[in-house]
Design a protein around this motif. Structure first.
Motif, mmCIF file in Angstrom:
data_model
loop_
_atom_site.group_PDB
_atom_site.id
_atom_site.type_symbol
_atom_site.label_atom_id
_atom_site.label_comp_id
_atom_site.label_asym_id
_atom_site.label_seq_id
_atom_site.Cartn_x
_atom_site.Cartn_y
_atom_site.Cartn_z
ATOM 1 N N LEU A 1 42.232 -4.991 44.739
ATOM 2 C CA LEU A 1 42.644 -6.394 44.708
ATOM 3 C C LEU A 1 41.870 -7.166 43.649
ATOM 4 N N ARG A 2 40.558 -6.993 43.621
ATOM 5 C CA ARG A 2 39.763 -7.737 42.635
ATOM 6 C C ARG A 2 40.033 -7.238 41.215
ATOM 7 N N ARG A 3 40.392 -5.979 41.085
ATOM 8 C CA ARG A 3 40.754 -5.472 39.760
ATOM 9 C C ARG A 3 41.991 -6.211 39.241
ATOM 10 N N GLU A 4 42.946 -6.445 40.133
ATOM 11 C CA GLU A 4 44.142 -7.199 39.746
ATOM 12 C C GLU A 4 43.782 -8.648 39.425
ATOM 13 N N GLN A 5 42.877 -9.224 40.213
ATOM 14 C CA GLN A 5 42.446 -10.597 39.949
ATOM 15 C C GLN A 5 41.698 -10.685 38.622
ATOM 16 N N ALA A 6 40.885 -9.674 38.338
ATOM 17 C CA ALA A 6 40.164 -9.648 37.063
ATOM 18 C C ALA A 6 41.147 -9.551 35.899
ATOM 19 N N TRP A 7 42.174 -8.736 36.071
ATOM 20 C CA TRP A 7 43.194 -8.595 35.030
ATOM 21 C C TRP A 7 43.925 -9.918 34.814
ATOM 22 N N ASP A 8 44.276 -10.605 35.898
ATOM 23 C CA ASP A 8 44.947 -11.903 35.776
ATOM 24 C C ASP A 8 44.060 -12.902 35.030
ATOM 25 N N ALA A 9 42.769 -12.916 35.390
ATOM 26 C CA ALA A 9 41.836 -13.838 34.734
ATOM 27 C C ALA A 9 41.699 -13.501 33.252
ATOM 28 N N TYR A 10 41.591 -12.227 32.963
ATOM 29 C CA TYR A 10 41.473 -11.762 31.579
ATOM 30 C C TYR A 10 42.712 -12.162 30.776
ATOM 31 N N CYS A 11 43.892 -11.956 31.358
ATOM 32 C CA CYS A 11 45.138 -12.300 30.661
ATOM 33 C C CYS A 11 45.239 -13.801 30.422
ATOM 34 N N GLY A 12 44.811 -14.577 31.420
ATOM 35 C CA GLY A 12 44.836 -16.022 31.250
ATOM 36 C C GLY A 12 43.942 -16.471 30.104
ATOM 37 N N LEU A 13 42.764 -15.875 30.014
ATOM 38 C CA LEU A 13 41.849 -16.207 28.924
ATOM 39 C C LEU A 13 42.425 -15.759 27.583
ATOM 40 N N ALA A 14 43.050 -14.590 27.565
ATOM 41 C CA ALA A 14 43.657 -14.090 26.325
ATOM 42 C C ALA A 14 44.754 -15.033 25.832
ATOM 43 N N ARG A 15 45.529 -15.576 26.768
ATOM 44 C CA ARG A 15 46.574 -16.528 26.368
ATOM 45 C C ARG A 15 45.954 -17.794 25.785
ATOM 46 N N GLN A 16 44.883 -18.274 26.413
ATOM 47 C CA GLN A 16 44.212 -19.467 25.899
ATOM 48 C C GLN A 16 43.689 -19.239 24.482
ATOM 49 N N LEU A 17 43.240 -18.018 24.219
ATOM 50 C CA LEU A 17 42.678 -17.682 22.912
ATOM 51 C C LEU A 17 43.745 -17.210 21.926
ATOM 52 N N GLU A 18 45.007 -17.203 22.391
ATOM 53 C CA GLU A 18 46.158 -16.833 21.555
ATOM 54 C C GLU A 18 46.043 -15.414 21.008
ATOM 55 N N VAL A 19 45.570 -14.517 21.860
ATOM 56 C CA VAL A 19 45.489 -13.102 21.502
ATOM 57 C C VAL A 19 46.781 -12.417 21.937
ATOM 58 N N PRO A 20 47.444 -11.678 21.062
ATOM 59 C CA PRO A 20 48.670 -10.969 21.448
ATOM 60 C C PRO A 20 48.432 -10.070 22.656
ATOM 61 N N ALA A 21 49.412 -10.003 23.536
ATOM 62 C CA ALA A 21 49.258 -9.274 24.797
ATOM 63 C C ALA A 21 48.890 -7.811 24.575
ATOM 64 N N GLU A 22 49.511 -7.175 23.595
ATOM 65 C CA GLU A 22 49.240 -5.755 23.347
ATOM 66 C C GLU A 22 47.793 -5.536 22.913
ATOM 67 N N GLN A 23 47.295 -6.429 22.051
ATOM 68 C CA GLN A 23 45.914 -6.316 21.602
ATOM 69 C C GLN A 23 44.941 -6.567 22.753
ATOM 70 N N ALA A 24 45.254 -7.581 23.561
ATOM 71 C CA ALA A 24 44.390 -7.898 24.699
ATOM 72 C C ALA A 24 44.328 -6.730 25.678
ATOM 73 N N GLU A 25 45.461 -6.112 25.933
ATOM 74 C CA GLU A 25 45.491 -4.980 26.856
ATOM 75 C C GLU A 25 44.646 -3.829 26.329
#
Length: 372
Positions: free
Chosen positions: A339-363
């Motif tokens: 569960l926390r791994r999924e929450q960490a991923w959501d948080a990471y993705c949210g930060l990546a969007r704020q920083l305008e990092v392409p999803a593929e690169q962020a992953e």
């Protein structure tokens, strides 16, 4: 050697994309085109392949119908249908479905069978991956449910404030609605038979406006509010049938006010995740703020790690640094479970969007050195 007669039997089925070997006793089947390659991306589907799966209970589908409704109707053992990116008008009255989960902005209407028990509209948060969650059903969607949805378990995944309860399900007895940071109680006041209500806020401030409108829900027995940090207890109306009030994620002052209000009454109050105003002032928009409930040291360190990442000089350093900090936390506390791994991923993705990092690169950066 075990009894061979009890071993799972394999069958070869061709749904139109070529033969595929499946377990004849399979209960869940993902038929979304492109997922497993067993259904052609377009053109006809050979639905008679379902005849070889007598124990099938659940089917997953996506896009235009292409005969899925008729196929489900012809196999009454299928009780669960998950349909994403649905389009047009769907008539499920000839099926034996008990649970329907459907989304699609091009979906105009859904007609439900007499045996329906649960209806979910919109896509669950986990399905968005690195993308921000948004409404995936139209506000003009029409639902035709038996007896206007009387006794129905209704779930709406909306993530915004402009929630619309379809006319055809306003006698539902249970509602779980997942919204953004705010919702008007006036939207819910049309649910004349509602007994159980859960509101989950996806982000701050977690505010319910027009709270007095909840007073029209005269049959409401259970109210659960998740992450409702903007709740004003004084404005909560009298709910004559209320038996249980549950707050998951709230202010300590709110928790105290709720307990004081209902002390000695017939209403049972349950509170978890109560936080001080000082803590929330620092971490209200921190996605790891609730981790402190299980371990103060772990939760505080996770919040600080996220804050460091937000303040990093460049995007790559921010995102890689967050993963490195979470690795360290996992090594020390061993508390980042599924569960926390999924929450960490959501948080990471949210930060990546704020920083305008392409999803593929962020992953790619997320998976490079992750140990949790």
């Amino acid at each position: 050697m075990g009894d061979l007669s009890k071993q799972p039997r394999s069958v070869e089925i061709d749904f139109g994309a070529g033969p595929a070997v499946l377990n004849a006793g399979i209960k869940v089947l993902d038929l979304r085109a492109g997922r497993h390659g067993i259904v052609p991306a377009d053109g006809p589907v050979r639905w008679d392949g379902l005849d070889a799966l007598p124990q099938l209970l659940t089917v997953m589908w996506a896009g235009p119908g292409r005969g899925i409704v008729e196929a489900v109707a012809a196999h009454p053992g299928i009780r669960f249908l998950y349909w994403s990116d649905a389009e047009g008008d769907i008539d499920l009255r000839a099926t034996r479905l008990g649970t329907v989960c459907v989304d699609g902005l091009k979906l105009r209407s859904v007609r439900l069978p007499a045996c329906i028990e649960s209806l979910s509209l919109g896509s669950a948060r986990a399905n968005f991956g690195a993308a921000p969650p948004t409404a995936t059903v139209s506000g003009t969607l029409r639902i035709d449910a038996p007896d206007a949805g009387h006794r129905l378990d209704l779930r709406l995944f909306h993530y915004g404030a402009d929630v619309v309860i379809p006319q055809g399900v306003r006698r539902a007895s249970s509602l779980w609605v997942w919204v953004g940071g705010e919702i008007s109680a006036a939207v819910l006041s049309t649910l004349t038979d509602l007994e159980t209500l859960t509101i989950t806020f996806d982000h701050a401030p977690g505010t319910i406006t027009d709270l007095e409108a909840l007073g029209r829900l005269t049959t409401l027995r259970s109210l659960q509010l998740d992450e409702a940090y903007g709740l004003t207890v004084e404005e909560l109306p009298e709910l004559p049938a209320l038996q249980t009030l549950e707050l998951n994620g709230t202010r300590r002052t709110t928790a105290a006010a709720v307990k004081a209000r209902y002390r000695g009454s017939a209403v049972g109050v349950r509170v978890s995740g109560a936080k001080t105003d000082e803590w929330l002032a620092l971490h209200m928009d921190n996605p790891f703020r609730d981790w402190i409930e299980d371990s103060k040291g772990f939760g505080k360190a996770a919040c600080l790690a996220y804050n460091r990442a937000r303040q990093a000089a460049d995007a790559e350093r921010a995102l890689r640094g967050l993963v490195a900090d979470l690795n360290t936390l996992h090594d020390k506390y061993e508390m980042i479970d599924t569960l926390r791994r999924e929450q960490a991923w959501d948080a990471y993705c949210g930060l990546a969007r704020q920083l305008e990092v392409p999803a593929e690169q962020a992953e790619s950066w997320f998976d490079d050195e992750r140990r949790f």
